[in-house]
Design a protein around this motif. Sequence first.
Motif, PDB file in Angstrom:
ATOM      1  N   GLU A   1       0.958  -1.202  -0.236  1.00 12.35           N
ATOM      2  CA  GLU A   1       0.055   0.036   0.089  1.00 12.35           C
ATOM      3  C   GLU A   1       0.907   1.244  -0.067  1.00 12.35           C
ATOM      4  N   GLN A   2       2.054   1.218   0.764  1.00 14.55           N
ATOM      5  CA  GLN A   2       2.912   2.383   0.827  1.00 14.55           C
ATOM      6  C   GLN A   2       3.841   2.367  -0.177  1.00 14.55           C
ATOM      7  N   ASN A   3       4.113   1.571  -1.344  1.00 11.60           N
ATOM      8  CA  ASN A   3       5.023   1.238  -2.047  1.00 11.60           C
ATOM      9  C   ASN A   3       4.659   1.785  -3.663  1.00 11.60           C
ATOM     10  N   GLU A   4       5.128   2.538  -4.108  1.00 12.46           N
ATOM     11  CA  GLU A   4       4.859   2.998  -5.524  1.00 12.46           C
ATOM     12  C   GLU A   4       5.711   2.142  -6.442  1.00 12.46           C
TER      13      GLU A   4
END
Length: 292
Positions: A251-254
Amino acid sequence: MSNDNFFDTYIAESKMHISNMEKHILDLESNTERTPLLQEIFRSAHTIKGSSAIIRYLAIKDVAHAMESLLQAILDDTSIYSNDIISALLSACDFLNAALEKLPDTNYGMNEKDDLCDTLYRLVPAGAQKLNTNEITSNHDKEQEEITEAENFSKPFHLIFESAGIFFTAPVYHIKEVLRKIPIKPIHIVEEQILGIANYHGEILPIIDFNRRFTLFGKSQNDEERIVVFKLGEALLGVKIDALIKFFLPEQNECQKETDSLLRLFCDGYYKLEDTHVHIINIDTLFHRNRS
């Protein structure tokens, strides 16, 4: 990123989730705004259920699943909240902790967990039950339940594995199961990537070597090897990989654009974790040579 402690990591992260659940469950009694706490408890139960199902820790998976069902019912109607529910959820946490302490004995609690699951499901109002107690009792011995990750998160959690010294990842909704060992019958096909076929719960499962599939130079045979059973629609495929690493929520990783010319042929990009590139497999290329 190390591949030496997958199961230690699974246990440590599961214990962290259980500790968080216990804290939030106790906090429910002193908070009038319970929804955020219930969401956090649900998220932890959901993660434990999914990871345990994939690696076949069925008692842990079943209890986490029952907790998840009860928590969803409370989120849908907070008026059903009661001391009995708090007690049942805490008992479930105690069971999960005990089961984790017994690993790698995956048979621990297979009988005891049934009464606990029954208690949790009985606390779900009849109209809210997606599966009733009788359905759970009759179905809990099935070899593997389908894992659907679309229900509560915009992004599903992923499994990271290592092959040929490179880290790869795939969403768990494309993974049926992870096998430690399975008898493989060689077949007379010229393609070196095809290791053979296996009897997978009464079905014929083709097994391929991930490294050979994508012309990677992998490790020699080692104790960390696993067969990951991938699914694409109704099709199943066993894929031998060098080692499991961990589960994670991206979720927090592009997602970054794939730059490696070889990996670009079968990966859709990569996540950067701990200064390591974790490449996102295009599942279709596992089942078919070229992208569709």
